[in-house]
Scaffold this active site. Sequence first.
Site, PDB file in Angstrom:
ATOM      1  N   PRO A  41       0.764   1.551   3.894  1.00 44.62           N
ATOM      2  CA  PRO A  41       1.995   0.820   4.226  1.00 44.62           C
ATOM      3  C   PRO A  41       3.249   1.703   4.202  1.00 44.62           C
ATOM      4  O   PRO A  41       4.226   1.408   4.859  1.00 44.62           O
ATOM      5  CB  PRO A  41       2.062  -0.282   3.161  1.00 44.62           C
ATOM      6  CG  PRO A  41       1.152   0.124   2.077  1.00 44.62           C
ATOM      7  CD  PRO A  41       0.101   0.987   2.699  1.00 44.62           C
ATOM      8  N   ASP A  60      12.005   4.415  -2.596  1.00 48.18           N
ATOM      9  CA  ASP A  60      11.085   4.576  -3.718  1.00 48.18           C
ATOM     10  C   ASP A  60       9.716   4.051  -3.266  1.00 48.18           C
ATOM     11  O   ASP A  60       9.222   3.024  -3.737  1.00 48.18           O
ATOM     12  CB  ASP A  60      11.622   3.775  -4.915  1.00 48.18           C
ATOM     13  CG  ASP A  60      10.704   3.850  -6.124  1.00 48.18           C
ATOM     14  OD1 ASP A  60      10.929   3.063  -7.072  1.00 48.18           O
ATOM     15  OD2 ASP A  60       9.757   4.673  -6.114  1.00 48.18           O
ATOM     16  N   SER A  61       9.149   4.763  -2.303  1.00 46.40           N
ATOM     17  CA  SER A  61       7.961   4.224  -1.624  1.00 46.40           C
ATOM     18  C   SER A  61       6.689   4.895  -2.123  1.00 46.40           C
ATOM     19  O   SER A  61       6.733   5.888  -2.847  1.00 46.40           O
ATOM     20  CB  SER A  61       8.082   4.494  -0.123  1.00 46.40           C
ATOM     21  OG  SER A  61       7.945   5.892   0.104  1.00 46.40           O
TER      22      SER A  61
HETATM   23  N1  SAM Z   1       7.516   5.701  -7.832  1.00 47.50           N
HETATM   24  C1  SAM Z   1       6.316   5.491  -7.021  1.00 47.50           C
HETATM   25  C2  SAM Z   1       5.960   6.768  -6.282  1.00 47.50           C
HETATM   26  O1  SAM Z   1       6.765   7.701  -6.276  1.00 47.50           O
HETATM   27  O2  SAM Z   1       4.852   6.778  -5.704  1.00 47.50           O
HETATM   28  C3  SAM Z   1       6.540   4.342  -6.071  1.00 47.50           C
HETATM   29  C4  SAM Z   1       6.578   3.055  -6.806  1.00 47.50           C
HETATM   30  S1  SAM Z   1       6.774   1.584  -5.931  1.00 47.50           S
HETATM   31  C5  SAM Z   1       5.551   0.649  -6.703  1.00 47.50           C
HETATM   32  C6  SAM Z   1       6.146   1.854  -4.297  1.00 47.50           C
HETATM   33  C7  SAM Z   1       6.312   0.586  -3.487  1.00 47.50           C
HETATM   34  O3  SAM Z   1       6.488   0.857  -2.096  1.00 47.50           O
HETATM   35  C8  SAM Z   1       5.118  -0.397  -3.553  1.00 47.50           C
HETATM   36  O4  SAM Z   1       5.479  -1.541  -4.283  1.00 47.50           O
HETATM   37  C9  SAM Z   1       4.794  -0.711  -2.097  1.00 47.50           C
HETATM   38  O5  SAM Z   1       4.454  -2.077  -1.889  1.00 47.50           O
HETATM   39  C10 SAM Z   1       6.100  -0.333  -1.422  1.00 47.50           C
HETATM   40  N2  SAM Z   1       5.990  -0.052   0.016  1.00 47.50           N
HETATM   41  C11 SAM Z   1       5.064   0.694   0.648  1.00 47.50           C
HETATM   42  N3  SAM Z   1       5.291   0.700   1.984  1.00 47.50           N
HETATM   43  C12 SAM Z   1       6.413  -0.070   2.188  1.00 47.50           C
HETATM   44  C13 SAM Z   1       7.158  -0.446   3.341  1.00 47.50           C
HETATM   45  N4  SAM Z   1       6.797  -0.022   4.571  1.00 47.50           N
HETATM   46  N5  SAM Z   1       8.250  -1.233   3.172  1.00 47.50           N
HETATM   47  C14 SAM Z   1       8.616  -1.648   1.925  1.00 47.50           C
HETATM   48  N6  SAM Z   1       7.951  -1.329   0.785  1.00 47.50           N
HETATM   49  C15 SAM Z   1       6.856  -0.544   0.934  1.00 47.50           C
END
Ligand code: SAM
Length: 279
Positions: A162, A155-156
């Site tokens: 990142p 769910d990134s």
């Molecule tokens: N539902 C949303 C979408 O479809 O765009 C995503 C929601 S969630 C807030 C996305 C999360 O991914 C963020 O909190 C971000 O910090 C996390 N994230 C991004 N890159 C990451 C990585 N390499 N490892 C772990 N988490 C990551």
Amino acid sequence: MELWYTEEHTPNVRFSIKVKEQVLSVKSPFQQIDVFDSEEFGRFFTLDGAIMLTQHDEFIYHEMIAHVPIATCPAVRSVLVIGGGDGGTVREVARYRTVESIDLVDIDKMVVDVCREHLPFTARGLEDGRVRLHFEDGLKYIRRFTDFYDLIIVDSTDPFGPGEGLFTSEFYGNCFKALTERGILVNQHENPYYANYSHAMRRAHARIKEFFPICRVYQAHIPTYPSGHWLFGFASKKTDPIADMDAAAWNALGIGTRYYNTDLHAGSFMLPNYVKEQL
Ligand code: SAM
């Protein structure tokens, strides 16, 4: 004076929401985090200018990313959510008493902290006793596991910044290795309509297909995501998302949902021709 939040979906398309109030604006070591209140969608938050979820339509995304895999394989016991720091996906997974452990790996602790304070309707999922929080890069975390998780949900954020590493062959290969023999990988798969997102979706799908014998895509309609037509990847070692889904068994669980149902489960895998051609 009117205040509007505007997200650029392409250089030629913008999406705007009238804002009642900006609740917060902070910069974490990884991304800009903003929280707003709006008439139409209630409270919502953005990362680096992209809408992550809104109070009024987040149920669609979080129900579809969690219930499709678990309705397909009710034997899921160990779950890994990569990203998802807002807690919405975990909230839906935690509705299954049969799930024994939920590891949430988000690179940015500040997202979790902000959501716990300002978006309790999703972050409350993180308070479940089965949830273990890990604040690190999911790309590195997954390297440590073999034959361990029954379900991995990615769910990134989108594949830049990142989140970029979570769309690589290395990552998908390590997800395959980390999954048990009944393992399922589900990931947010962007949209098929706008060229930049469609390219990312096609590239991710091709990379997942390198490892998983079963590699499908399903869809949902999310008003606040680019184009409103959102895709999810479903990959597994041996479980078919339609043939193996026991609708009567899922319905007997009595899990109340506002979007997901077992008819829609099967229907969501029936894709438009222009999307099938992309895959
Ligand atoms: N539902 C949303 C979408 O479809 O765009 C995503 C929601 S969630 C807030 C996305 C999360 O991914 C963020 O909190 C971000 O910090 C996390 N994230 C991004 N890159 C990451 C990585 N390499 N490892 C772990 N988490 C990551």
